[in-house]
Design a protein around this motif. Sequence first.
Motif, PDB file in Angstrom:
ATOM      1  N   GLN A 143       7.697 -18.168  -4.917  1.00 26.20           N
ATOM      2  CA  GLN A 143       6.514 -18.295  -5.767  1.00 26.20           C
ATOM      3  C   GLN A 143       6.301 -17.078  -6.670  1.00 26.20           C
ATOM      4  OE1 GLN A 143       3.441 -18.858  -2.832  1.00 26.20           O
ATOM      5  NE2 GLN A 143       3.841 -21.046  -2.649  1.00 26.20           N
ATOM      6  N   GLY A 144       7.078 -16.023  -6.444  1.00 24.08           N
ATOM      7  CA  GLY A 144       6.933 -14.815  -7.249  1.00 24.08           C
ATOM      8  C   GLY A 144       5.902 -13.834  -6.719  1.00 24.08           C
ATOM      9  N   SER A 145       5.392 -14.068  -5.501  1.00 21.68           N
ATOM     10  CA  SER A 145       4.375 -13.185  -4.927  1.00 21.68           C
ATOM     11  C   SER A 145       4.948 -12.081  -4.056  1.00 21.68           C
ATOM     12  CB  SER A 145       3.393 -14.005  -4.077  1.00 21.68           C
ATOM     13  OG  SER A 145       2.719 -14.938  -4.881  1.00 21.68           O
ATOM     14  N   LEU A 146       6.186 -12.227  -3.622  1.00 18.80           N
ATOM     15  CA  LEU A 146       6.819 -11.229  -2.750  1.00 18.80           C
ATOM     16  C   LEU A 146       7.865 -10.453  -3.537  1.00 18.80           C
ATOM     17  CD1 LEU A 146       7.237 -10.204   0.249  1.00 18.80           C
ATOM     18  CD2 LEU A 146       9.187 -11.732   0.258  1.00 18.80           C
ATOM     19  N   VAL A 147       7.761  -9.142  -3.505  1.00 18.09           N
ATOM     20  CA  VAL A 147       8.737  -8.276  -4.170  1.00 18.09           C
ATOM     21  C   VAL A 147       9.817  -7.876  -3.172  1.00 18.09           C
ATOM     22  CG1 VAL A 147       9.070  -6.077  -5.377  1.00 18.09           C
ATOM     23  CG2 VAL A 147       6.996  -7.438  -5.786  1.00 18.09           C
ATOM     24  N   ALA A 148       9.415  -7.451  -1.987  1.00 19.58           N
ATOM     25  CA  ALA A 148      10.361  -7.030  -0.947  1.00 19.58           C
ATOM     26  C   ALA A 148       9.635  -6.997   0.391  1.00 19.58           C
ATOM     27  CB  ALA A 148      10.938  -5.651  -1.267  1.00 19.58           C
ATOM     28  N   ALA A 149      10.408  -7.155   1.465  1.00 18.84           N
ATOM     29  CA  ALA A 149       9.818  -7.108   2.806  1.00 18.84           C
ATOM     30  C   ALA A 149      10.895  -6.780   3.819  1.00 18.84           C
ATOM     31  CB  ALA A 149       9.178  -8.450   3.154  1.00 18.84           C
ATOM     32  N   GLY A 150      10.488  -6.114   4.886  1.00 20.64           N
ATOM     33  CA  GLY A 150      11.421  -5.867   5.972  1.00 20.64           C
ATOM     34  C   GLY A 150      10.912  -4.812   6.929  1.00 20.64           C
ATOM     35  N   PRO A 151      11.555  -4.764   8.089  1.00 19.82           N
ATOM     36  CA  PRO A 151      11.176  -3.760   9.081  1.00 19.82           C
ATOM     37  C   PRO A 151      11.814  -2.420   8.765  1.00 19.82           C
ATOM     38  CG  PRO A 151      12.960  -5.074   9.933  1.00 19.82           C
ATOM     39  CD  PRO A 151      12.609  -5.648   8.588  1.00 19.82           C
TER      40      PRO A 151
ATOM     41  N   ARG B 260       0.430   1.778  -7.408  1.00 17.84           N
ATOM     42  CA  ARG B 260       0.717   1.984  -8.833  1.00 17.84           C
ATOM     43  C   ARG B 260       2.064   2.688  -8.948  1.00 17.84           C
ATOM     44  NH1 ARG B 260      -3.534   5.307 -11.683  1.00 17.84           N
ATOM     45  NH2 ARG B 260      -2.515   6.974 -10.545  1.00 17.84           N
ATOM     46  N   VAL B 261       3.038   1.963  -9.430  1.00 13.39           N
ATOM     47  CA  VAL B 261       4.386   2.514  -9.614  1.00 13.39           C
ATOM     48  C   VAL B 261       4.414   3.224 -10.958  1.00 13.39           C
ATOM     49  CG1 VAL B 261       6.845   1.982  -9.799  1.00 13.39           C
ATOM     50  CG2 VAL B 261       5.384   0.667  -8.235  1.00 13.39           C
ATOM     51  N   THR B 262       4.808   4.492 -10.949  1.00 14.56           N
ATOM     52  CA  THR B 262       4.839   5.246 -12.209  1.00 14.56           C
ATOM     53  C   THR B 262       6.251   5.418 -12.752  1.00 14.56           C
ATOM     54  OG1 THR B 262       4.809   7.308 -10.962  1.00 14.56           O
ATOM     55  CG2 THR B 262       2.713   6.486 -11.760  1.00 14.56           C
ATOM     56  N   VAL B 263       7.245   5.383 -11.866  1.00 10.60           N
ATOM     57  CA  VAL B 263       8.640   5.543 -12.286  1.00 10.60           C
ATOM     58  C   VAL B 263       9.485   4.559 -11.484  1.00 10.60           C
ATOM     59  CG1 VAL B 263      10.613   7.102 -12.413  1.00 10.60           C
ATOM     60  CG2 VAL B 263       8.321   7.983 -12.823  1.00 10.60           C
ATOM     61  N   GLY B 264      10.427   3.926 -12.148  1.00  8.41           N
ATOM     62  CA  GLY B 264      11.341   3.039 -11.442  1.00  8.41           C
ATOM     63  C   GLY B 264      11.334   1.643 -12.027  1.00  8.41           C
TER      64      GLY B 264
ATOM     65  N   MET C 116      -0.437  -8.507 -13.276  1.00  6.58           N
ATOM     66  CA  MET C 116      -0.383  -8.604 -11.829  1.00  6.58           C
ATOM     67  C   MET C 116      -0.218  -7.211 -11.232  1.00  6.58           C
ATOM     68  SD  MET C 116      -0.223 -11.748 -10.432  1.00  6.58           S
ATOM     69  CE  MET C 116       0.813 -13.140 -10.216  1.00  6.58           C
ATOM     70  N   ALA C 117      -0.878  -7.009 -10.156  1.00  5.51           N
ATOM     71  CA  ALA C 117      -0.825  -5.724  -9.464  1.00  5.51           C
ATOM     72  C   ALA C 117       0.118  -5.813  -8.267  1.00  5.51           C
ATOM     73  CB  ALA C 117      -2.225  -5.342  -8.994  1.00  5.51           C
ATOM     74  N   LEU C 118       0.603  -4.652  -7.846  1.00  5.64           N
ATOM     75  CA  LEU C 118       1.440  -4.569  -6.652  1.00  5.64           C
ATOM     76  C   LEU C 118       0.610  -4.050  -5.486  1.00  5.64           C
ATOM     77  CD1 LEU C 118       4.723  -3.023  -8.089  1.00  5.64           C
ATOM     78  CD2 LEU C 118       4.342  -5.395  -7.391  1.00  5.64           C
ATOM     79  N   PHE C 119       0.885  -4.591  -4.309  1.00  7.86           N
ATOM     80  CA  PHE C 119       0.208  -4.188  -3.088  1.00  7.86           C
ATOM     81  C   PHE C 119       1.250  -3.956  -2.011  1.00  7.86           C
ATOM     82  CE2 PHE C 119      -2.777  -6.494  -5.586  1.00  7.86           C
ATOM     83  CZ  PHE C 119      -3.957  -5.792  -5.432  1.00  7.86           C
ATOM     84  N   VAL C 120       1.030  -2.916  -1.213  1.00  5.31           N
ATOM     85  CA  VAL C 120       1.916  -2.602  -0.102  1.00  5.31           C
ATOM     86  C   VAL C 120       1.162  -2.852   1.198  1.00  5.31           C
ATOM     87  CG1 VAL C 120       3.210  -0.783   1.075  1.00  5.31           C
ATOM     88  CG2 VAL C 120       3.230  -0.914  -1.423  1.00  5.31           C
TER      89      VAL C 120
ATOM     90  N   GLU D  93      -2.983 -11.000  -8.153  1.00  6.37           N
ATOM     91  CA  GLU D  93      -4.001 -10.714  -9.166  1.00  6.37           C
ATOM     92  C   GLU D  93      -4.923  -9.564  -8.744  1.00  6.37           C
ATOM     93  OE1 GLU D  93      -4.595 -11.819 -12.270  1.00  6.37           O
ATOM     94  OE2 GLU D  93      -2.750 -12.977 -12.190  1.00  6.37           O
ATOM     95  N   ASP D  94      -5.296  -9.560  -7.461  1.00  6.47           N
ATOM     96  CA  ASP D  94      -6.211  -8.533  -6.966  1.00  6.47           C
ATOM     97  C   ASP D  94      -6.051  -8.431  -5.452  1.00  6.47           C
ATOM     98  OD1 ASP D  94      -7.631 -10.729  -5.885  1.00  6.47           O
ATOM     99  OD2 ASP D  94      -9.002 -10.776  -7.599  1.00  6.47           O
ATOM    100  N   GLU D  95      -6.815  -7.516  -4.848  1.00  9.09           N
ATOM    101  CA  GLU D  95      -6.681  -7.285  -3.410  1.00  9.09           C
ATOM    102  C   GLU D  95      -7.087  -8.512  -2.584  1.00  9.09           C
ATOM    103  OE1 GLU D  95      -7.820  -4.034   0.032  1.00  9.09           O
ATOM    104  OE2 GLU D  95      -8.415  -3.663  -2.035  1.00  9.09           O
ATOM    105  N   THR D  96      -8.058  -9.250  -3.060  1.00  9.75           N
ATOM    106  CA  THR D  96      -8.476 -10.462  -2.350  1.00  9.75           C
ATOM    107  C   THR D  96      -7.346 -11.472  -2.291  1.00  9.75           C
ATOM    108  OG1 THR D  96     -10.779 -10.108  -2.988  1.00  9.75           O
ATOM    109  CG2 THR D  96     -10.162 -12.343  -2.324  1.00  9.75           C
ATOM    110  N   ALA D  97      -6.654 -11.649  -3.394  1.00  7.28           N
ATOM    111  CA  ALA D  97      -5.522 -12.584  -3.431  1.00  7.28           C
ATOM    112  C   ALA D  97      -4.371 -12.086  -2.559  1.00  7.28           C
ATOM    113  CB  ALA D  97      -5.057 -12.784  -4.872  1.00  7.28           C
ATOM    114  N   ALA D  98      -4.117 -10.781  -2.579  1.00 11.80           N
ATOM    115  CA  ALA D  98      -3.059 -10.214  -1.745  1.00 11.80           C
ATOM    116  C   ALA D  98      -3.404 -10.386  -0.267  1.00 11.80           C
ATOM    117  CB  ALA D  98      -2.854  -8.739  -2.075  1.00 11.80           C
ATOM    118  N   GLN D  99      -4.666 -10.159   0.094  1.00 10.51           N
ATOM    119  CA  GLN D  99      -5.088 -10.330   1.484  1.00 10.51           C
ATOM    120  C   GLN D  99      -4.939 -11.783   1.924  1.00 10.51           C
ATOM    121  OE1 GLN D  99      -6.081  -7.759   3.754  1.00 10.51           O
ATOM    122  NE2 GLN D  99      -5.568  -9.512   5.058  1.00 10.51           N
ATOM    123  N   ALA D 100      -5.200 -12.708   1.036  1.00  8.49           N
ATOM    124  CA  ALA D 100      -5.031 -14.125   1.366  1.00  8.49           C
ATOM    125  C   ALA D 100      -3.569 -14.442   1.702  1.00  8.49           C
ATOM    126  CB  ALA D 100      -5.517 -14.994   0.211  1.00  8.49           C
TER     127      ALA D 100
END
Length: 93
Positions: free
Chosen positions: A33-41, A84-88, A1-5, A55-62
């Motif tokens: 559902q496991g699709s949200l990592v974090a959110a806020g203003p 792409r998270v490289t550290v953390g 699974m990929a991460l999207f901001v 899974e991909d940008e199309t799924a994230a956009q949905a």
Amino acid sequence: MALFVLTYGYNDTPLRAERREDHLAHLNKLFEQGSLVAAGPYTDLTAGMIVLQAEDETAAQALVDQDPYTQLQVTKDRRLREWRVTVGSLSSG
């Protein structure tokens, strides 16, 4: 699974307050559902950020398109990008 901001600003509309509970319910559903990592203003409340897992940008956009704030144009200047998270704690390596 990929991460999207997703980054976004807010339109000046009473719908932001009126539909906040619907927006939060959507985000909580995504978290369960496991699709949200974090959110806020941001602290100045002029914009916000959502980190999604999909899974991909199309799924994230949905996922973004299902948000009441998106559907009602409460948010503006939305930008969805794969991250792409490289550290953390979120890195896969």
